[in-house]
Design an enzyme around this catalytic site. Structure first.
Site, PDB file in Angstrom:
ATOM      1  N   ARG A 129      38.656  20.865 -61.538  1.00 29.62           N
ATOM      2  CA  ARG A 129      38.474  21.990 -60.401  1.00 29.62           C
ATOM      3  C   ARG A 129      36.847  21.911 -60.115  1.00 29.62           C
ATOM      4  O   ARG A 129      36.553  22.550 -59.224  1.00 29.62           O
ATOM      5  CB  ARG A 129      38.932  23.156 -60.814  1.00 29.62           C
ATOM      6  CG  ARG A 129      40.345  23.362 -61.335  1.00 29.62           C
ATOM      7  CD  ARG A 129      41.424  22.788 -60.124  1.00 29.62           C
ATOM      8  NE  ARG A 129      41.669  21.508 -60.771  1.00 29.62           N
ATOM      9  CZ  ARG A 129      42.260  20.742 -59.412  1.00 29.62           C
ATOM     10  NH1 ARG A 129      42.308  21.056 -58.073  1.00 29.62           N
ATOM     11  NH2 ARG A 129      42.849  19.532 -59.875  1.00 29.62           N
ATOM     12  N   GLN A 159      48.742  15.727 -63.595  1.00 31.78           N
ATOM     13  CA  GLN A 159      48.604  16.911 -63.322  1.00 31.78           C
ATOM     14  C   GLN A 159      50.089  17.585 -63.159  1.00 31.78           C
ATOM     15  O   GLN A 159      50.356  18.686 -62.458  1.00 31.78           O
ATOM     16  CB  GLN A 159      48.103  17.131 -61.745  1.00 31.78           C
ATOM     17  CG  GLN A 159      46.575  16.639 -61.705  1.00 31.78           C
ATOM     18  CD  GLN A 159      45.789  17.010 -60.468  1.00 31.78           C
ATOM     19  OE1 GLN A 159      45.565  18.165 -60.111  1.00 31.78           O
ATOM     20  NE2 GLN A 159      45.662  15.770 -59.677  1.00 31.78           N
ATOM     21  N   ASP A 167      55.480  15.138 -51.177  1.00 31.71           N
ATOM     22  CA  ASP A 167      54.459  15.592 -51.676  1.00 31.71           C
ATOM     23  C   ASP A 167      54.337  16.330 -53.321  1.00 31.71           C
ATOM     24  O   ASP A 167      55.582  16.811 -53.507  1.00 31.71           O
ATOM     25  CB  ASP A 167      53.873  16.615 -50.819  1.00 31.71           C
ATOM     26  CG  ASP A 167      52.124  16.926 -51.212  1.00 31.71           C
ATOM     27  OD1 ASP A 167      51.776  15.891 -51.938  1.00 31.71           O
ATOM     28  OD2 ASP A 167      51.569  17.916 -50.791  1.00 31.71           O
ATOM     29  N   GLU A 168      53.383  16.013 -53.997  1.00 35.37           N
ATOM     30  CA  GLU A 168      53.585  16.696 -55.384  1.00 35.37           C
ATOM     31  C   GLU A 168      54.764  16.351 -56.197  1.00 35.37           C
ATOM     32  O   GLU A 168      55.537  17.230 -56.770  1.00 35.37           O
ATOM     33  CB  GLU A 168      53.411  18.111 -55.192  1.00 35.37           C
ATOM     34  CG  GLU A 168      52.216  18.667 -54.463  1.00 35.37           C
ATOM     35  CD  GLU A 168      50.826  18.508 -55.265  1.00 35.37           C
ATOM     36  OE1 GLU A 168      51.060  17.994 -56.299  1.00 35.37           O
ATOM     37  OE2 GLU A 168      49.976  19.219 -54.812  1.00 35.37           O
ATOM     38  N   LYS A 190      44.401  12.922 -51.312  1.00 38.59           N
ATOM     39  CA  LYS A 190      46.043  12.870 -51.173  1.00 38.59           C
ATOM     40  C   LYS A 190      46.466  13.314 -49.939  1.00 38.59           C
ATOM     41  O   LYS A 190      47.101  12.585 -49.162  1.00 38.59           O
ATOM     42  CB  LYS A 190      46.548  13.716 -52.537  1.00 38.59           C
ATOM     43  CG  LYS A 190      47.984  14.035 -52.451  1.00 38.59           C
ATOM     44  CD  LYS A 190      48.545  14.756 -53.405  1.00 38.59           C
ATOM     45  CE  LYS A 190      48.117  16.373 -53.293  1.00 38.59           C
ATOM     46  NZ  LYS A 190      48.948  17.089 -52.300  1.00 38.59           N
ATOM     47  N   THR A 191      45.976  14.747 -49.436  1.00 42.99           N
ATOM     48  CA  THR A 191      46.671  15.002 -48.310  1.00 42.99           C
ATOM     49  C   THR A 191      46.072  14.094 -47.015  1.00 42.99           C
ATOM     50  O   THR A 191      46.952  14.006 -46.142  1.00 42.99           O
ATOM     51  CB  THR A 191      46.284  16.546 -48.154  1.00 42.99           C
ATOM     52  OG1 THR A 191      46.466  17.312 -49.250  1.00 42.99           O
ATOM     53  CG2 THR A 191      46.820  17.138 -46.843  1.00 42.99           C
TER      54      THR A 191
END
Length: 681
Positions: free
Chosen positions: A588, A242, A211-212, A33-34
């Protein structure tokens, strides 16, 4: 430019090179994503877009700094850096230039949460200060003014809070102060009330990235709409699977309904996962597929196959902790760094048994984003109560609890009592118990005096109870001082009360197993358990699932997979958000994942038999029965239950605004029923 684009996969490159119009980058866990969003920003700048026309909003300064650094590294020199910051930093910059439009001066000072609580405390109230601060924050994020809050308040406490909100706002304005929530609320208010300014700001920021996006709340969404008033060049990045912050205001509908709010939106799905093995992603995909409120995607591993998922089914939490500690010991002895190992739980109270298990095995650990069980404020309060009952002359503990829960005994009064007790060479308890006339001179408030006398009387009563029954003592302690009731009124009450229940259960279990033991024995035992003296050559991490968001570990253990613990069930719980938490936890893990459940734990302060989490069934780890769950999101073919018409099958789903109307076949009889009146099986 070619170099950084060549490092992207097909979908990432497509997202990075799409310039105009609304776009949702649906980025699965571990999908880069980043990298994608920073590449898109770098691409915009590399083709000549003025950095001043871009705005990238994040949720943390750390994320903003990382993205800025990565983007600039990709393209090298730019005349000036693009604006890449948190929502609140953007609000601060905006207010510096525009706060005069609401008759405030631009040399305002931003106060922090401690300042906010001090101001509220000085306004004078018997209500818990954190509760008042939390409610004022909710009002501001819902754009509710003090006048509106007062007119809508019905319950007495909320009438008081609304009145305090009004006084608090007057104080801020008088002293030219701005709190954290004002940074967005005032920014929105100014843009909403000044059409020309809103147009000017929107035309300045022609390329907006967020973002997010799944974590945005209603106010942030409304602010974004204002910024996009003159164009639709908005790119949001996020993962509906998420979205785990509904409890603090995040609205998942912002990402689910993005295409409805921004016409002709381009949706790019990042489904290649660079973090986890096929086995880990299989259980993650299986679990989240049971959610109805999602846009839908399926993660595929780039790494390929790995170890099968491990499952631990223990008799109780102590055995669970012992098994996990032994497995971690073996991993560390085989050369695995402790830094690559983590344990996750849904409820913070579950950390207690794990902490003790790790201490027994002498495995160093660090608590990420939280406080160790015996260091939590509510647990320290309880330990102090036990110490004072066992030894009333323990001044250190007595000072902690004399006004906890609050009894209206102010700090000045407490300081006078301590000073006088020391002058008399007595403990605080002895002074208050044996010097009636002197106490009257020191404590001038009748209310405070009455509370102190009641406090001493209750401590004496508890001391006598111990002579009869140590087991019943813990019930009487709570009934006498209303400790749980006090913590129920505070923010994060669910966690705090769960911790208190865990402590009460631990006390009862200890006394049951050792009937001859007293409070001193119990206190000594827990002090030994909570003492960690190992040399730290690296530590494993233990944390709540919320705290794990954005992190990754080679070896991961997820504990507490029982109904009531994970998922949390009952009023106020959201099963779909609980399932998203499960998805976050599983994803995770990079190499090996262990899921763990226990047949019994302390539940509401007493040992209870538990059933396995439905999530274990849904992700394919074990067989289980069908479970009713509350949801207002359905699809054709769902089996449902109505309290009058019984079981039925959904034939058709129609959306009416934010409600759903279902066409259902009840054993041959077809009816139209609103979704909120049925449960999915």
């Amino acid at each position: 430019m070619k170099k950084f684009l060549n490092e992207l996969n097909e979908e990432q490159a497509k997202a990075a090179k799409t310039i105009d119009g609304p776009m949702l980058i649906l980025a699965g866990a571990g999908s880069g994503k980043t990298k994608t969003i920073t590449s898109r920003l770098a691409y915009l700048l590399s083709i000549g877009i003025d950095p001043a026309n871009t705005l990238t909003l994040t949720f943390t300064n750390k994320a903003a700094n990382e993205m800025r650094e990565r983007a600039l590294k990709m393209i090298g020199h730019v005349p000036y850096p693009p604006l890449l910051c948190t929502f609140h930093k953007f609000g601060l910059l905006f207010l510096k230039f525009n706060i005069d439009r609401v008759n405030r001066k631009n040399n305002f000072v931003v106060i922090d949460s401690d300042d906010k609580k001090r101001i509220i405390k000085n306004l004078g109230t018997d209500l818990p200060i954190p509760l008042v601060a939390s409610e004022i924050s909710k009002y501001k994020n819902s754009l509710i003014s003090p006048i509106s809050a007062q007119s809508k308040a019905i319950q007495p406490n909320y009438k008081i809070i609304a009145s305090l909100y009004k006084s608090y706002e007057e104080y801020l304005e008088k002293n030219n102060l701005v709190d954290f929530d004002d940074l967005l609320a005032l920014t929105y208010k100014i843009l909403d009330e000044n059409e020309n300014l809103c147009t000017e700001v929107s035309q300045r920021y022609k390329y907006i990235m967020i973002d997010e996006y799944q974590d945005t709340n209603e106010l942030q969404y409304k602010l974004v709409k204002k910024l996009c008033q003159t164009h639709n060049n908005i790119c949001v990045v996020g993962d509906d699977d998420q979205s785990i912050y509904g409890w603090r205001g995040a609205n998942i509908k912002n990402i689910l309904e993005f295409s409805d709010e921004f016409n002709d939106a381009n949706i790019v799905k990042l489904e290649k996962n660079y973090r986890s093995t096929n086995q880990i992603l299989k259980v993650a995909n299986e679990l989240i597929s049971h959610n109805r409120g999602r846009l839908g995607k399926k993660l595929a591993s780039v790494k390929g196959d790995g170890e099968d998922i491990s499952f631990i089914d223990s008799e109780n939490e102590n055995i669970e902790a012992s098994i996990i500690a032994n497995r971690i010991k073996k991993l560390i002895n085989s050369g695995i760094s402790p830094n690559n190992i983590a344990i996750l739980y849904r409820i913070n109270a579950l950390s207690r048994s794990i902490e003790e298990g790790l201490n027994r095995a002498q495995i160093p650990y660090k608590m990420v984003g939280g406080v160790k069980f015996y260091e939590r404020a509510e647990i320290k309060d309880l330990i102090s109560y036990l110490r004072v009952v066992a030894n009333p002359d323990d001044d250190f503990s007595f000072k902690r609890i004399i006004n906890r829960p609050k009894r209206g005994i102010g700090k000045v009064t407490v300081d006078k009592i301590i000073k006088k007790a020391y002058e008399n060479k007595q403990s605080i308890y002895s002074f208050l118990s044996k010097n009636k006339e002197e106490v009257h001179k020191v404590v001038t408030s009748k209310k405070a005096l009455a509370e102190i006398q009641k406090f001493i009387k209750n401590l004496k009563k508890l001391k006598k109870t111990l002579e009869k029954s140590t087991y019943d003592f813990i019930d009487l302690l709570d009934e006498t001082f209303h400790i749980k009731e006090y913590y129920l009124k505070l923010p994060d009450s669910l966690d705090k009360v769960a911790n208190i229940d865990e402590f009460y259960g631990l006390f009862r279990d200890f006394i049951l197993s050792r009937p001859e033991a007293g409070i001193d024995d119990f206190l000594n035992e827990i002090m030994l358990q909570s003492d960690q003296d190992q040399i730290d050559n690296g530590s494993i991490s233990i944390m709540s699932i919320h705290a794990s968001k954005g992190l990754e570990f080679d070896y991961l253990f997820v504990i507490g997979l029982e109904e009531g613990f994970f998922p949390i069930t009952g009023d106020g719980s959201d099963i779909e958000e609980e399932r998203r938490l499960g998805y976050v936890a599983i994803t995770r893990a990079k190499k090996e994942l262990t899921l763990s459940c226990s047949s019994s734990r302390f539940y509401k302060g007493r040992r209870a038999h538990l059933t396995k989490s439905r999530f274990l069934t849904e992700c394919g780890m074990c067989k289980g029965s069908l479970t009713l769950e509350k949801t207002t999101v359905f699809k054709k073919g769902d089996l449902i239950k109505h309290k009058i018409f019984g079981m039925g099958r959904v034939l058709e789903v129609n959306k009416i605004k934010r409600e759903f109307k279902l066409h259902i076949n009840f054993g041959g009889t077809k009816r139209d029923i609103l979704a909120s009146f049925v449960e999915k099986i």
